[in-house]
Design an enzyme around this catalytic site. Structure first.
Site, PDB file in Angstrom:
ATOM      1  N   THR A 211     -12.427  16.220   0.346  1.00  0.00           N
ATOM      2  CA  THR A 211     -11.269  16.213   0.739  1.00  0.00           C
ATOM      3  C   THR A 211     -10.103  15.650  -0.285  1.00  0.00           C
ATOM      4  O   THR A 211      -8.993  16.445  -0.663  1.00  0.00           O
ATOM      5  CB  THR A 211     -10.933  15.457   2.131  1.00  0.00           C
ATOM      6  OG1 THR A 211     -12.047  15.759   2.853  1.00  0.00           O
ATOM      7  CG2 THR A 211      -9.663  15.504   2.916  1.00  0.00           C
TER       8      THR A 211
ATOM      9  N   GLY B  74      15.318  -3.812  -1.500  1.00  0.00           N
ATOM     10  CA  GLY B  74      16.534  -3.315  -0.763  1.00  0.00           C
ATOM     11  C   GLY B  74      16.225  -3.473   0.592  1.00  0.00           C
ATOM     12  O   GLY B  74      16.038  -4.427   1.397  1.00  0.00           O
TER      13      GLY B  74
ATOM     14  N   GLY C  19       9.623  -1.742  -1.907  1.00  0.00           N
ATOM     15  CA  GLY C  19      10.149  -2.877  -1.047  1.00  0.00           C
ATOM     16  C   GLY C  19      11.238  -3.470  -1.320  1.00  0.00           C
ATOM     17  O   GLY C  19      11.845  -4.415  -0.684  1.00  0.00           O
TER      18      GLY C  19
ATOM     19  N   ARG D 288      15.552   4.095   0.600  1.00  0.00           N
ATOM     20  CA  ARG D 288      16.735   4.225   1.636  1.00  0.00           C
ATOM     21  C   ARG D 288      17.728   3.770   0.971  1.00  0.00           C
ATOM     22  O   ARG D 288      19.040   4.022   1.254  1.00  0.00           O
ATOM     23  CB  ARG D 288      16.269   3.357   3.144  1.00  0.00           C
ATOM     24  CG  ARG D 288      15.453   4.220   3.867  1.00  0.00           C
ATOM     25  CD  ARG D 288      14.554   3.636   4.692  1.00  0.00           C
ATOM     26  NE  ARG D 288      13.800   2.520   4.429  1.00  0.00           N
ATOM     27  CZ  ARG D 288      13.197   1.646   4.973  1.00  0.00           C
ATOM     28  NH1 ARG D 288      13.413   1.463   6.418  1.00  0.00           N
ATOM     29  NH2 ARG D 288      12.015   0.853   4.528  1.00  0.00           N
TER      30      ARG D 288
ATOM     31  N   LYS E 164      -1.045   8.694  -0.884  1.00  0.00           N
ATOM     32  CA  LYS E 164      -1.852   7.679  -0.540  1.00  0.00           C
ATOM     33  C   LYS E 164      -3.207   8.065  -0.309  1.00  0.00           C
ATOM     34  O   LYS E 164      -3.923   7.978   0.998  1.00  0.00           O
ATOM     35  CB  LYS E 164      -1.619   6.865   0.632  1.00  0.00           C
ATOM     36  CG  LYS E 164      -0.205   6.087   0.271  1.00  0.00           C
ATOM     37  CD  LYS E 164       0.007   4.973   1.396  1.00  0.00           C
ATOM     38  CE  LYS E 164       1.681   4.152   0.768  1.00  0.00           C
ATOM     39  NZ  LYS E 164       2.753   5.080   0.767  1.00  0.00           N
TER      40      LYS E 164
ATOM     41  N   ASP F  74      -9.530   9.554   1.430  1.00  0.00           N
ATOM     42  CA  ASP F  74     -10.673  10.300   2.329  1.00  0.00           C
ATOM     43  C   ASP F  74     -11.824  10.570   1.586  1.00  0.00           C
ATOM     44  O   ASP F  74     -12.063   9.766   0.242  1.00  0.00           O
ATOM     45  CB  ASP F  74     -10.145  11.672   2.583  1.00  0.00           C
ATOM     46  CG  ASP F  74     -10.479  12.034   3.962  1.00  0.00           C
ATOM     47  OD1 ASP F  74     -11.680  12.120   4.199  1.00  0.00           O
ATOM     48  OD2 ASP F  74      -9.581  12.521   4.840  1.00  0.00           O
ATOM     49  N   ILE F  75     -12.910  11.225   1.983  1.00  0.00           N
ATOM     50  CA  ILE F  75     -13.954  11.525   1.224  1.00  0.00           C
ATOM     51  C   ILE F  75     -13.619  12.415   0.014  1.00  0.00           C
ATOM     52  O   ILE F  75     -12.537  13.131  -0.130  1.00  0.00           O
ATOM     53  CB  ILE F  75     -14.947  12.201   1.913  1.00  0.00           C
ATOM     54  CG1 ILE F  75     -14.535  13.631   2.576  1.00  0.00           C
ATOM     55  CG2 ILE F  75     -15.563  11.332   3.299  1.00  0.00           C
ATOM     56  CD1 ILE F  75     -15.743  14.673   2.809  1.00  0.00           C
TER      57      ILE F  75
ATOM     58  N   ASP G 204       3.469  10.598  -3.378  1.00  0.00           N
ATOM     59  CA  ASP G 204       2.859   9.324  -2.517  1.00  0.00           C
ATOM     60  C   ASP G 204       2.270   9.726  -1.484  1.00  0.00           C
ATOM     61  O   ASP G 204       2.909   9.739  -0.281  1.00  0.00           O
ATOM     62  CB  ASP G 204       4.024   8.516  -2.075  1.00  0.00           C
ATOM     63  CG  ASP G 204       3.762   7.044  -1.667  1.00  0.00           C
ATOM     64  OD1 ASP G 204       2.490   7.078  -1.545  1.00  0.00           O
ATOM     65  OD2 ASP G 204       4.467   6.304  -1.430  1.00  0.00           O
TER      66      ASP G 204
HETATM   67  P1  BMP Z   1      12.053   2.226   1.079  1.00  0.00           P
HETATM   68  O1  BMP Z   1      12.676   1.719  -0.195  1.00  0.00           O
HETATM   69  O2  BMP Z   1      13.079   3.040   1.844  1.00  0.00           O
HETATM   70  O3  BMP Z   1      11.640   1.059   1.790  1.00  0.00           O
HETATM   71  O4  BMP Z   1      10.918   3.155   0.479  1.00  0.00           O
HETATM   72  C1  BMP Z   1       9.873   2.568  -0.149  1.00  0.00           C
HETATM   73  C2  BMP Z   1       8.867   3.870  -0.498  1.00  0.00           C
HETATM   74  O5  BMP Z   1       7.677   3.247  -1.077  1.00  0.00           O
HETATM   75  C3  BMP Z   1       8.121   4.411   0.964  1.00  0.00           C
HETATM   76  O6  BMP Z   1       8.055   5.999   0.515  1.00  0.00           O
HETATM   77  C4  BMP Z   1       6.888   3.792   1.351  1.00  0.00           C
HETATM   78  O7  BMP Z   1       6.114   4.647   1.892  1.00  0.00           O
HETATM   79  C5  BMP Z   1       6.452   3.465  -0.094  1.00  0.00           C
HETATM   80  N1  BMP Z   1       5.602   2.240  -0.272  1.00  0.00           N
HETATM   81  C6  BMP Z   1       6.277   1.008   0.405  1.00  0.00           C
HETATM   82  O8  BMP Z   1       7.262   0.841   0.865  1.00  0.00           O
HETATM   83  N2  BMP Z   1       5.256  -0.201   0.296  1.00  0.00           N
HETATM   84  C7  BMP Z   1       4.107  -0.056  -0.362  1.00  0.00           C
HETATM   85  O9  BMP Z   1       3.294  -0.953  -0.115  1.00  0.00           O
HETATM   86  C8  BMP Z   1       3.591   1.180  -0.715  1.00  0.00           C
HETATM   87  C9  BMP Z   1       4.434   2.280  -0.805  1.00  0.00           C
HETATM   88  O10 BMP Z   1       4.014   3.376  -1.343  1.00  0.00           O
END
Ligand code: BMP
Length: 259
Positions: free
Chosen positions: A103, A218, A216, A239, A96, A99-100, A94
């Site tokens: 890179t 939990g 997202g 988490r 994300k 960039d150009i 992940d």
């Molecule tokens: P957590 O369950 O601890 O919130 O972790 C979610 C993971 O998903 C993290 O790596 C976060 O960077 C990624 N992420 C996110 O939470 N929302 C997004 O819209 C895109 C993500 O990559």
């Protein structure tokens, strides 16, 4: 179909799990931030143990900069990738990518050649001289590219939820990005599990042709079952599992709630 898409679909079916484990602790959980070697050791040991303990309940593992920065791509991350591979799981980085082209190409090459099966990229930078390089490198290696289409955090409407004006008139960015995912041959899209109505609309736009990965769940308040019902094929959980005292039980609870 890309190698990655087939691999994750098969593992999810075999393990009867749509869960993508994100190896993402909060800063507090990782240890004393001023003691870098202690943090590195904690993160590495915890990640290796967690994969070993839970791999039969997962569809894939996702690694973000929580681990890549402290452990190093060609350091601890290789050890973790070996463990992920031994467990028969696909891996997603992940980063994300955003960039150009030149890179992006380097970023994609390093991650893919280190052993990751798929990369996440941001469609905001567009195709020509942007993400074309990432798709080229991925296609050459039979790896996957997953595009961010609508993020899970509260400020997502400030970017992904804005209107854009193009030759087809006024349209929402996230719908344009969902169409780009189809056009560019992405292996998946990311849509926040916290955004159920938008998840449904994106699912309809994709017509089931590309799987939705929903983070997202939990810690950020998203409900796994509702996200699945709205169209998410895979659920990304960090988490809630990483910081659980009993990760297997936490995962089993999520899986039971899905049935
Ligand atoms: P957590 O369950 O601890 O919130 O972790 C979610 C993971 O998903 C993290 O790596 C976060 O960077 C990624 N992420 C996110 O939470 N929302 C997004 O819209 C895109 C993500 O990559």
């Amino acid at each position: 179909m890309h190698g990655f898409s087939d691999k994750i679909a098969k593992v999810a079916e075999d393990n009867r799990s749509p869960l993508v484990l994100a190896l993402d602790p909060s800063v507090r959980f990782a240890g004393n931030i001023h003691r870098k070697t202690e943090i590195q050791a904690n993160l590495l040991i915890k990640s290796l143990d967690l994969i070993e303990e839970t791999s039969d309940l997962l569809a894939a593992v996702k690694i973000n900069r929580h681990l890549i920065l402290p452990l190093g791509l060609y350091g601890g991350i290789l050890e973790i990738l070996d463990r992920v591979k031994e467990a028969g799981l696909p891996s997603i980085v992940d980063a994300k990518i955003n960039d150009i082209g030149n890179t992006n190409r380097w970023i994609a090459i390093h991650y893919m050649d280190a052993g990751f099966d798929a990369v996440i990229a941001n469609p905001f930078v567009g195709w020509k001289g942007g993400l074309d390089a990432v798709f080229e490198e991925a296609n050459e290696r039979n790896k996957g590219v997953i595009l961010l289409v609508y993020m899970s955090h509260p400020a997502a409407p400030e970017g992904y939820g804005r209107m854009t004006l193009d030759e087809q008139g006024k349209r929402l960015f996230y719908l344009v990005f969902a169409e780009k995912a189809l056009e560019w041959g992405a292996s998946g899209v990311v849509v926040g599990a916290t955004q159920l109505a938008i998840l449904e609309v994106i699912y309809d736009t994709l017509g089931g042709k590309i799987p939705i990965f929903a983070p997202g769940v939990g810690a950020q308040g998203g409900d796994p079952r509702l996200a699945q019902e709205a169209g998410a094929k895979y659920l990304i959980v960090g988490r809630t599992i990483f910081e659980s005292a009993k990760p297997r039980e936490t995962i089993k609870k999520i899986l039971t709630a899905l049935k």
